[in-house]
Motif scaffolding. Structure first.
Motif, mmCIF file in Angstrom:
data_model
loop_
_atom_site.group_PDB
_atom_site.id
_atom_site.type_symbol
_atom_site.label_atom_id
_atom_site.label_comp_id
_atom_site.label_asym_id
_atom_site.label_seq_id
_atom_site.Cartn_x
_atom_site.Cartn_y
_atom_site.Cartn_z
ATOM 1 N N THR A 94 -31.344 -25.840 3.430
ATOM 2 C CA THR A 94 -32.758 -26.165 3.645
ATOM 3 C C THR A 94 -33.443 -26.566 2.343
ATOM 4 O O THR A 94 -34.175 -27.567 2.274
ATOM 5 C CB THR A 94 -33.475 -24.959 4.259
ATOM 6 O OG1 THR A 94 -32.845 -24.622 5.499
ATOM 7 C CG2 THR A 94 -34.936 -25.278 4.516
ATOM 8 N N ILE A 95 -33.174 -25.779 1.277
ATOM 9 C CA ILE A 95 -33.780 -26.093 -0.022
ATOM 10 C C ILE A 95 -33.291 -27.445 -0.525
ATOM 11 O O ILE A 95 -34.076 -28.275 -0.998
ATOM 12 C CB ILE A 95 -33.461 -24.979 -1.039
ATOM 13 C CG1 ILE A 95 -34.151 -23.672 -0.619
ATOM 14 C CG2 ILE A 95 -33.900 -25.381 -2.439
ATOM 15 C CD1 ILE A 95 -33.778 -22.487 -1.474
ATOM 16 N N GLY A 97 -32.197 -29.880 1.228
ATOM 17 C CA GLY A 97 -32.783 -30.925 2.058
ATOM 18 C C GLY A 97 -34.197 -31.269 1.635
ATOM 19 O O GLY A 97 -34.581 -32.442 1.573
ATOM 20 N N VAL A 98 -34.982 -30.219 1.322
ATOM 21 C CA VAL A 98 -36.364 -30.451 0.874
ATOM 22 C C VAL A 98 -36.373 -31.212 -0.453
ATOM 23 O O VAL A 98 -37.143 -32.165 -0.651
ATOM 24 C CB VAL A 98 -37.114 -29.118 0.750
ATOM 25 C CG1 VAL A 98 -38.471 -29.321 0.090
ATOM 26 C CG2 VAL A 98 -37.281 -28.480 2.123
ATOM 27 N N VAL A 99 -35.491 -30.793 -1.394
ATOM 28 C CA VAL A 99 -35.425 -31.463 -2.696
ATOM 29 C C VAL A 99 -35.036 -32.929 -2.526
ATOM 30 O O VAL A 99 -35.634 -33.831 -3.130
ATOM 31 C CB VAL A 99 -34.431 -30.728 -3.615
ATOM 32 C CG1 VAL A 99 -34.191 -31.529 -4.886
ATOM 33 C CG2 VAL A 99 -34.961 -29.346 -3.969
ATOM 34 N N ALA A 101 -35.389 -34.769 0.101
ATOM 35 C CA ALA A 101 -36.458 -35.501 0.784
ATOM 36 C C ALA A 101 -37.571 -35.876 -0.182
ATOM 37 O O ALA A 101 -38.073 -37.010 -0.173
ATOM 38 C CB ALA A 101 -37.005 -34.657 1.930
ATOM 39 N N VAL A 102 -37.967 -34.919 -1.031
ATOM 40 C CA VAL A 102 -39.005 -35.216 -2.035
ATOM 41 C C VAL A 102 -38.544 -36.304 -2.995
ATOM 42 O O VAL A 102 -39.297 -37.224 -3.330
ATOM 43 C CB VAL A 102 -39.383 -33.932 -2.791
ATOM 44 C CG1 VAL A 102 -40.316 -34.240 -3.949
ATOM 45 C CG2 VAL A 102 -40.040 -32.939 -1.851
#
Length: 324
Positions: A94-95, A97-99, A101-102
């Motif tokens: 999840t982390i 993926g967020v990184v 995506a940003v």
């Protein structure tokens, strides 16, 4: 005969005495059993349990139910560790993926901004003015010497006849203070003059010699400020440049009849004119200088060089040419 019954003393016939006698008899029976388990010869009496049987009976046994509980506990522990690993892995994914995506959004926005900034578009007025100023300011270095000082320059003689001044030679680049007189040198030095370019021309009849000097200033504002402080004296200015072996070999400071200058862009174009036969300023009457075509020739030659250096270039309509 019936066996003889043991005699009971009279004192033992009381109830308490009977209880004590019963206890003694029970103790004797237990002792007799223990003594009777072994014979006097050390062999086991008939009916007695074999030696070591009690030890075998007291050994701990592993029950099937205990093994099942141990396996269940081990399986539960493994399931808990697996679930914990799955949770950590899910959190990590999840982390990440967020990184990612940003980062992807930043790259996308940067790409859009880069494309938007670098796409072809019409030039603004400020950009057009900056383009012209930058192009003019680098000409003294970007242009070859033959473009700064053309081989021939037209001028108008008496009677409006079209004639041509011919270039005699081009001097090496010099420091500003070394190529002008002291009153002018102090002004140019104050305003950051970078270099002085000089060349000498003669008119079509080789009667007059004209030295043209191009002073390079940091910018148009510096040129304007310096021009406002130049001395108003036609006896000082650029030093004449003579070329031995030509008709200008006697052209020096004493032979200058008149000096002048004209501003163009970041340049101050100086001129000094005199006779090629060596006549000095003091030997020529003032009315002859005024009535001759000497000064018009010098003014025209210097003016043409100044206009060429400051002529606005063709400015593209768009940031990437003329298509936008």
């Amino acid at each position: 005969m019936p066996p003889e019954q043991p005699r009971i003393p009279p004192t033992a016939r009381t109830p308490s005495g009977l209880r004590q006698a019963g206890l003694r008899q029970a103790g004797l029976r237990q002792a007799g059993l223990r003594r009777g388990s072994l014979r006097g010869d050390g062999r086991t009496a008939p009916g007695a349990p074999p030696l070591g049987a009690s030890a075998r009976r007291t050994r701990a046994r592993t029950w099937t139910g205990s093994k099942g509980r141990t396996a269940a506990a081990e399986a539960a522990r493994e399931r808990a560790e697996l679930e914990r690993g799955i949770r950590f892995r899910s959190l990590y994914l999840t982390i990440m993926g967020v990184v990612l995506a940003v980062a992807a959004v930043n790259v996308l926005l940067g790409s859009v901004g880069f494309i938007k900034e670098n796409r072809s578009r019409p030039l603004t007025d400020a950009e057009r003015a900056r383009y012209v100023a930058e192009d003019v300011a680098r000409r003294w270095r970007a242009w070859p010497a033959g473009m700064v000082f053309p081989e021939e320059l037209p001028y108008t003689a008496l009677g409006r006849a079209q004639q041509y001044a011919r270039r005699v030679g081009i001097a090496p680049e010099a420091a500003c203070a070394a190529a002008v007189d002291a009153p002018v040198a102090s002004v140019l030095r104050k305003h950051g003059c970078r270099a002085m370019l000089r060349a000498t021309y003669v008119d079509q009849t080789s009667t007059f010699a004209v030295t043209v000097g191009v002073a390079v200033l940091p910018g148009e504002q510096a040129r304007t400020d310096a021009a406002g402080e130049l001395p108003v004296d036609d006896r000082v200015g650029v030093r004449p440049m003579a070329f031995p072996g030509t008709v200008t070999d006697t052209f020096g400071a004493a032979q200058r009849q008149r000096t002048g200058w004209v501003g163009a862009g970041p340049y101050i174009v100086f001129s000094a004119v005199g006779y090629t036969d060596g006549r000095t300023r003091a030997s020529v009457p003032l009315e002859e200088q005024v009535n001759s075509e000497m000064w018009p020739v010098a003014e025209t030659v210097a003016g043409r060089i100044a206009r060429a250096l400051a002529e606005p270039p063709d400015v593209p309509r768009c940031t990437q040419g003329n298509v936008c």
